[in-house]
Design an enzyme around this catalytic site. Structure first.
Site, PDB file in Angstrom:
ATOM      1  N   THR A  29       8.783  -0.032  -1.615  1.00 48.79           N
ATOM      2  CA  THR A  29       9.648   1.033  -2.129  1.00 48.79           C
ATOM      3  C   THR A  29      10.316   0.670  -3.464  1.00 48.79           C
ATOM      4  OG1 THR A  29       9.992   1.848   0.096  1.00 48.79           O
ATOM      5  CG2 THR A  29      11.668   2.434  -1.508  1.00 48.79           C
TER       6      THR A  29
ATOM      7  N   CYS B 286       0.563   3.630  10.634  1.00 50.61           N
ATOM      8  CA  CYS B 286       1.197   4.735   9.907  1.00 50.61           C
ATOM      9  C   CYS B 286       1.771   5.760  10.878  1.00 50.61           C
ATOM     10  CB  CYS B 286       0.184   5.416   8.997  1.00 50.61           C
ATOM     11  SG  CYS B 286       0.906   6.817   8.124  1.00 50.61           S
TER      12      CYS B 286
ATOM     13  N   GLY C 254      -3.904   3.590   1.172  1.00 43.79           N
ATOM     14  CA  GLY C 254      -4.826   3.673   2.304  1.00 43.79           C
ATOM     15  C   GLY C 254      -5.973   4.634   2.028  1.00 43.79           C
TER      16      GLY C 254
ATOM     17  N   SER D 140       0.816  -1.211   0.000  1.00 44.74           N
ATOM     18  CA  SER D 140       0.000   0.000   0.000  1.00 44.74           C
ATOM     19  C   SER D 140       0.854   1.268   0.000  1.00 44.74           C
ATOM     20  CB  SER D 140      -0.895  -0.008   1.243  1.00 44.74           C
ATOM     21  OG  SER D 140      -1.640   1.184   1.305  1.00 44.74           O
TER      22      SER D 140
ATOM     23  N   ASN E 135       9.402   8.892   4.198  1.00 38.96           N
ATOM     24  CA  ASN E 135       8.222   9.574   3.662  1.00 38.96           C
ATOM     25  C   ASN E 135       7.315  10.016   4.787  1.00 38.96           C
ATOM     26  OD1 ASN E 135       5.239   8.398   3.534  1.00 38.96           O
ATOM     27  ND2 ASN E 135       6.636   6.656   3.713  1.00 38.96           N
ATOM     28  N   ALA E 136       6.662  11.147   4.522  1.00 35.53           N
ATOM     29  CA  ALA E 136       5.628  11.624   5.443  1.00 35.53           C
ATOM     30  C   ALA E 136       4.479  12.136   4.573  1.00 35.53           C
ATOM     31  CB  ALA E 136       6.174  12.730   6.336  1.00 35.53           C
ATOM     32  N   ILE E 137       3.942  11.210   3.764  1.00 41.03           N
ATOM     33  CA  ILE E 137       2.866  11.577   2.827  1.00 41.03           C
ATOM     34  C   ILE E 137       1.610  11.988   3.598  1.00 41.03           C
ATOM     35  CG2 ILE E 137       1.357  10.710   0.982  1.00 41.03           C
ATOM     36  CD1 ILE E 137       4.246  10.954   0.031  1.00 41.03           C
TER      37      ILE E 137
HETATM   38  C1  LIG Z   1       5.346   6.654   0.000  1.00 37.08           C
HETATM   39  C2  LIG Z   1       4.789   5.584   0.874  1.00 37.08           C
HETATM   40  C3  LIG Z   1       3.425   5.580   1.181  1.00 37.08           C
HETATM   41  C4  LIG Z   1       2.884   4.578   1.997  1.00 37.08           C
HETATM   42  N1  LIG Z   1       1.541   4.572   2.270  1.00 37.08           N
HETATM   43  C5  LIG Z   1       1.008   3.552   3.000  1.00 37.08           C
HETATM   44  C6  LIG Z   1      -0.398   3.476   3.234  1.00 37.08           C
HETATM   45  O1  LIG Z   1      -1.189   4.281   2.753  1.00 37.08           O
HETATM   46  N2  LIG Z   1      -0.850   2.451   4.013  1.00 37.08           N
HETATM   47  C7  LIG Z   1      -0.009   1.506   4.552  1.00 37.08           C
HETATM   48  O2  LIG Z   1      -0.460   0.605   5.260  1.00 37.08           O
HETATM   49  N3  LIG Z   1       1.315   1.550   4.321  1.00 37.08           N
HETATM   50  C8  LIG Z   1       1.845   2.539   3.563  1.00 37.08           C
HETATM   51  N4  LIG Z   1       3.191   2.569   3.323  1.00 37.08           N
HETATM   52  C9  LIG Z   1       4.053   1.510   3.892  1.00 37.08           C
HETATM   53  C10 LIG Z   1       4.336   0.421   2.860  1.00 37.08           C
HETATM   54  O3  LIG Z   1       3.170  -0.207   2.428  1.00 37.08           O
HETATM   55  C11 LIG Z   1       5.308  -0.636   3.445  1.00 37.08           C
HETATM   56  O4  LIG Z   1       4.726  -1.220   4.579  1.00 37.08           O
HETATM   57  C12 LIG Z   1       6.634  -0.036   3.861  1.00 37.08           C
HETATM   58  O5  LIG Z   1       7.064   0.940   2.938  1.00 37.08           O
HETATM   59  C13 LIG Z   1       7.730  -1.095   4.005  1.00 37.08           C
HETATM   60  O6  LIG Z   1       7.914  -1.805   2.798  1.00 37.08           O
HETATM   61  P1  LIG Z   1       9.064  -1.400   1.715  1.00 37.08           P
HETATM   62  O7  LIG Z   1      10.347  -1.273   2.479  1.00 37.08           O
HETATM   63  O8  LIG Z   1       9.064  -2.507   0.729  1.00 37.08           O
HETATM   64  O9  LIG Z   1       8.645  -0.101   1.120  1.00 37.08           O
HETATM   65  C14 LIG Z   1       3.738   3.562   2.509  1.00 37.08           C
HETATM   66  C15 LIG Z   1       5.106   3.569   2.193  1.00 37.08           C
HETATM   67  C16 LIG Z   1       5.629   4.545   1.373  1.00 37.08           C
HETATM   68  C17 LIG Z   1       7.098   4.498   1.026  1.00 37.08           C
END
Ligand SMILES: Cc1cc2nc3c(=O)[nH]c(=O)nc-3n(C[C@H](O)[C@H](O)[C@H](O)COP(=O)(O)O)c2cc1C
Length: 318
Positions: free
Chosen positions: A279, A142, A58, A33, A81-83
């Site tokens: 990512t 989050c 989300g 997500s 990130n702090a979207i």
């Molecule tokens: C830009 C960005 C936005 C994200 N938005 C969400 C979100 O809306 N809901 C959620 O559960 N996780 C969100 N995540 C977390 C990711 O789904 C994931 O759990 C986290 O980035 C770790 O996995 P990765 O290292 O493969 O990115 C976000 C991550 C990133 C980088």
């Protein structure tokens, strides 16, 4: 000395399917997500039919603008990130994105965000009636909002309450709960969610971090802190998935720094029933498709008949 008999016959196509809470996934590779939009944005970059599922950004009931920039910052082997929950809202998602997503042969999992318990319930109830959704993923982890989200992942009792309430509101759909790594013992949260009726656990969300622009002497992100993701967090995520798999009976979906075949294999061997690629989508938009294909070839070349033989196959030292 007797030599091992070579295995003969042609290599067979392995069975890559996994079952998570009654839902069949053609393979155990999903997208995470927030890193893959609503899926459709990636349709021209890869074959969406090639992966087991897409977890969409989300959703809240009403649209949210998110935090002001700067809200993304690259770090060594990772990203902050702090979207802040920017999304189009559940109603628009159901009207405009879901019908198009239904044309693809893959599972759609909808991630839910909320400031209050009642927000989660409202979105879960609404989505429960939308055809074309395979499961809901409750994001209680989050770190990039001032209220809600991670606050439900600070005490297992709150995690229990929000899980139980969302489960009641969306009885038709399996409920996955996505946990935070920013806790002392992730197992307590996984167990609380299982007790409250969660059908699966996704682990993990981002690790709280910070970076400073030394020229400006200002935080790199306007929100000051952000969620660290990418290869840098993989060992932490893997350790937590390993721990959770031993603490609960429901399926666990591994996420955190998965970018290559071996990353996915590590999580599956540790016990995850499926993995999510996050990512990596930012710099390799077809990363999930590649991993799904490589996983199949890995099994085929080793004469592994089913991917399920790999799940939880971690060996111990003598
Ligand atoms: C830009 C960005 C936005 C994200 N938005 C969400 C979100 O809306 N809901 C959620 O559960 N996780 C969100 N995540 C977390 C990711 O789904 C994931 O759990 C986290 O980035 C770790 O996995 P990765 O290292 O493969 O990115 C976000 C991550 C990133 C980088």
């Amino acid at each position: 000395m007797k030599s091992k008999k070579p295995v003969k016959g042609p290599l067979k196509t392995p069975d890559m399917a996994v079952n998570i809470a009654g839902v069949r996934f053609k393979n155990p590779v999903l997208t995470a997500s927030g890193t893959f939009g609503y899926g459709l944005e990636f349709a021209h970059l890869m074959d969406l039919n090639s992966i087991g599922g897409i977890v969409v950004k989300g959703l809240s009931m009403k649209p949210i603008m998110g935090n002001p920039p700067p809200r993304i910052y690259e770090t060594a082997s990772g990203m902050l990130n702090a979207i802040g929950w920017q999304n189009i809202g559940a109603t628009e998602f159901a009207a405009k994105k879901l019908p198009a997503l239904r044309n693809y042969d893959t599972n759609i999992i909808v991630n839910i965000v909320g400031f209050e318990l009642s927000d989660y319930v409202e979105v879960a109830r609404f989505l429960n009636d939308c055809p074309g959704i395979s499961a809901l993923e409750l994001n209680i982890s989050c770190p990039n909002v001032k209220k809600g989200g991670f606050h439900f992942n600070k005490d297992p009792r709150d995690a229990f309450k929000v899980t139980a309430a969302a489960k009641k509101a969306s009885s038709r759909l399996p409920l996955w709960v996505k946990l935070s790594p920013n806790v002392t013992d992730v197992r307590e949260f996984a167990q609380a969610c299982q007790e409250a009726g969660a059908d699966a656990i996704s682990a993990v969300n981002t690790l709280v971090g910070m970076a400073i622009d030394v020229e400006k002497r200002r935080p790199a992100l306007r929100f000051i802190t952000g969620g660290l993701s990418g290869p840098a967090i993989k060992p932490v995520a893997l350790r937590m998935v390993y721990e959770i798999c031993r603490a609960v009976q429901i399926p666990v979906i591994g996420v955190g720094g998965i970018a290559r075949l071996d990353d996915a294999l590590e999580f599956l061997i540790a016990g995850a029933s499926a993995v999510q690629v996050g990512t990596a989508n930012f710099y390799k938009p077809d990363a999930s498709e590649r991993i799904a294909l490589q996983l199949q070839e890995y099994c085929r070349s080793r004469r592994i008949e089913s991917i399920r033989e790999i799940i939880g196959s971690l060996r111990t030292y003598e």
